[in-house]
Design an enzyme around this catalytic site. Structure first.
Site, PDB file in Angstrom:
ATOM      1  N   GLY A  72      71.320  25.553  25.062  1.00  0.00           N
ATOM      2  CA  GLY A  72      70.193  24.639  25.209  1.00  0.00           C
ATOM      3  C   GLY A  72      70.449  23.567  26.246  1.00  0.00           C
ATOM      4  O   GLY A  72      71.411  23.635  27.031  1.00  0.00           O
ATOM      5  N   GLY A  74      71.538  20.541  26.013  1.00  0.00           N
ATOM      6  CA  GLY A  74      72.810  19.842  25.903  1.00  0.00           C
ATOM      7  C   GLY A  74      73.944  20.620  26.538  1.00  0.00           C
ATOM      8  O   GLY A  74      74.803  20.053  27.219  1.00  0.00           O
ATOM      9  N   VAL A  76      73.588  22.879  28.945  1.00  0.00           N
ATOM     10  CA  VAL A  76      73.340  22.863  30.389  1.00  0.00           C
ATOM     11  C   VAL A  76      73.840  21.561  31.002  1.00  0.00           C
ATOM     12  O   VAL A  76      74.491  21.557  32.048  1.00  0.00           O
ATOM     13  CB  VAL A  76      71.836  23.056  30.689  1.00  0.00           C
ATOM     14  CG1 VAL A  76      71.522  22.797  32.157  1.00  0.00           C
ATOM     15  CG2 VAL A  76      71.404  24.461  30.290  1.00  0.00           C
ATOM     16  N   GLU A  78      76.187  19.467  29.873  1.00  0.00           N
ATOM     17  CA  GLU A  78      77.651  19.378  29.834  1.00  0.00           C
ATOM     18  C   GLU A  78      78.290  20.252  30.912  1.00  0.00           C
ATOM     19  O   GLU A  78      79.205  19.807  31.625  1.00  0.00           O
ATOM     20  CB  GLU A  78      78.160  19.807  28.461  1.00  0.00           C
ATOM     21  CG  GLU A  78      79.675  19.759  28.336  1.00  0.00           C
ATOM     22  CD  GLU A  78      80.168  20.195  26.971  1.00  0.00           C
ATOM     23  OE1 GLU A  78      81.275  20.764  26.919  1.00  0.00           O
ATOM     24  OE2 GLU A  78      79.461  19.983  25.969  1.00  0.00           O
ATOM     25  N   THR A 100      65.884  24.968  22.316  1.00  0.00           N
ATOM     26  CA  THR A 100      64.510  24.755  21.861  1.00  0.00           C
ATOM     27  C   THR A 100      63.565  24.541  23.028  1.00  0.00           C
ATOM     28  O   THR A 100      62.490  25.153  23.093  1.00  0.00           O
ATOM     29  CB  THR A 100      64.444  23.536  20.917  1.00  0.00           C
ATOM     30  OG1 THR A 100      65.325  23.756  19.807  1.00  0.00           O
ATOM     31  CG2 THR A 100      63.022  23.331  20.402  1.00  0.00           C
ATOM     32  N   ASP A 222      63.573  17.583  47.207  1.00  0.00           N
ATOM     33  CA  ASP A 222      63.044  16.608  48.171  1.00  0.00           C
ATOM     34  C   ASP A 222      63.921  15.380  48.354  1.00  0.00           C
ATOM     35  O   ASP A 222      63.602  14.487  49.138  1.00  0.00           O
ATOM     36  CB  ASP A 222      61.629  16.172  47.773  1.00  0.00           C
ATOM     37  CG  ASP A 222      61.577  15.434  46.439  1.00  0.00           C
ATOM     38  OD1 ASP A 222      62.637  15.303  45.775  1.00  0.00           O
ATOM     39  OD2 ASP A 222      60.487  15.000  46.041  1.00  0.00           O
ATOM     40  N   LYS A 224      64.467  13.004  46.228  1.00  0.00           N
ATOM     41  CA  LYS A 224      63.941  11.816  45.550  1.00  0.00           C
ATOM     42  C   LYS A 224      63.772  12.079  44.059  1.00  0.00           C
ATOM     43  O   LYS A 224      63.484  13.202  43.640  1.00  0.00           O
ATOM     44  CB  LYS A 224      62.590  11.408  46.148  1.00  0.00           C
ATOM     45  CG  LYS A 224      62.674  10.958  47.595  1.00  0.00           C
ATOM     46  CD  LYS A 224      61.303  10.552  48.110  1.00  0.00           C
ATOM     47  CE  LYS A 224      61.378  10.087  49.565  1.00  0.00           C
ATOM     48  NZ  LYS A 224      60.053   9.701  50.091  1.00  0.00           N
ATOM     49  N   GLU A 279      71.346  13.669  26.233  1.00  0.00           N
ATOM     50  CA  GLU A 279      72.636  13.180  25.748  1.00  0.00           C
ATOM     51  C   GLU A 279      72.649  11.655  25.820  1.00  0.00           C
ATOM     52  O   GLU A 279      72.195  11.073  26.804  1.00  0.00           O
ATOM     53  CB  GLU A 279      73.784  13.751  26.580  1.00  0.00           C
ATOM     54  CG  GLU A 279      73.850  15.270  26.556  1.00  0.00           C
ATOM     55  CD  GLU A 279      74.041  15.838  25.162  1.00  0.00           C
ATOM     56  OE1 GLU A 279      75.001  15.429  24.490  1.00  0.00           O
ATOM     57  OE2 GLU A 279      73.215  16.684  24.736  1.00  0.00           O
TER      58      GLU A 279
END
Length: 304
Positions: A72, A74, A76, A78, A100, A222, A224, A279
């Site tokens: 999930g 989290g 990704v 870490e 989720t 971009d 930004k 996180e």
């Protein structure tokens, strides 16, 4: 950064088996079979506790071509943070969505079916994408203080399991009834503010809680960050969120402000807990930057 797809042979999958109540595991054999059809060598590393994924990344430095975060948001966060901390021979990054909401995987155009996402990864389509950085830490999707933090903290695990993505907005509706203002000072080339607010967001990707409520036109190449300051939430604000209208700058002056910037300085009183990709470990003050084209990533066909 450029990479020849033919050089991507060794793929390391860091799997959080408990993400999304174990949804990835239900299709794992098919996922693994698909990955092995696209990469010569596929190794899987299962995590058992927070922080172990980052440790795997450190161990794999210089030994793999691609690191795939399987889990999930989290997971990704870490894994991406650990990959971005590698300064030499940084591996390519990829995502197998298994949580989720899977917000950043959606921004990369990844199919939310894990088997189809594995097929996309095997096609080896590369893009250099922007990432956010603050006080020496990285984020891929969003950085926020105020209501966004309270929403994440107040989500009931049973409600999350039952209602999925909707649970974030049920929690938001509840938080709107008990929000407390805080003093905030925002300084950037494009925008200055000193006063009270309910929430501040700086986003890189367009998805929050599985939908595109705040900035549907966000571009993660971009250079930004799209920023939103909410002075006071209201019923009309909630309606605008649901209708994806917040990027309409004609709404300025009705309780929120929208701007884009590559660097923003934030100070608050009292200190605010920062929500970074879901996180919550750090506090204000912070200097937030957008690092353009910082992470070489495998993406899907539709790219936001």
């Amino acid at each position: 950064m450029t990479r020849n797809p033919l050089t991507i042979k060794r793929a390391s999958v860091i799997l959080n088996p408990s993400a999304g109540q174990g949804r990835l595991l239900n299709q794992w054999n098919a996922v693994l079979e698909q990955l092995k059809s696209g990469f010569e060598d596929v190794q899987v590393y299962e995590t058992t506790e927070p922080g172990e994924g980052a440790s795997f990344v450190k161990e794999l430095q210089g030994k793999t071509d691609l690191i795939i975060a399987a889990g999930g948001d989290g997971t990704v966060h870490e894994i991406a943070d650990a990959v971005l901390s590698i300064t030499e021979n940084q591996p390519v990054f990829g995502i197998l969505p298994g949580g989720t909401c899977n917000d950043f995987s959606r921004a990369l155009g990844m199919n939310q079916n894990p088997v189809k996402a594995a097929e996309q990864l095997s096609e080896k389509k590369f893009r250099n994408i922007d990432v956010g950085e603050f006080n020496g830490h990285f984020f891929t999707n969003f950085w926020g203080v105020g209501l966004i933090t309270h929403v994440s903290e107040s989500i009931d695990p049973d409600t999350k399991e039952k209602f999925g993505r909707l649970s974030y907005y049920l929690s938001a509706a509840k938080s709107f009834q008990t929000w407390e203002p805080f003093d905030i000072s925002i300084s950037s080339k494009e925008f200055q503010f000193d006063g009270q607010a309910a929430m501040f967001l700086a986003v890189n990707g367009p998805f929050t809680g599985g939908i595109r409520p705040f900035f549907p036109d966000t571009d993660i190449q971009d250079g930004k960050l799209d920023c939103l300051l909410i002075e006071e939430p209201s019923t009309s604000f909630i309606w605008d969120v649901l209708l994806n209208r917040l990027s309409d700058t004609s709404k300025e002056g009705q309780g929120y402000h929208y701007f884009q910037s590559s660097e923003i300085s934030i100070k608050t009183a009292p200190q605010q807990l920062i929500d970074c990709d879901g996180e919550r470990q750090h506090h204000t003050p912070a200097v937030i930057k957008c690092l353009q084209n910082q992470l070489l990533t495998l993406t899907g066909d539709v790219f936001f």
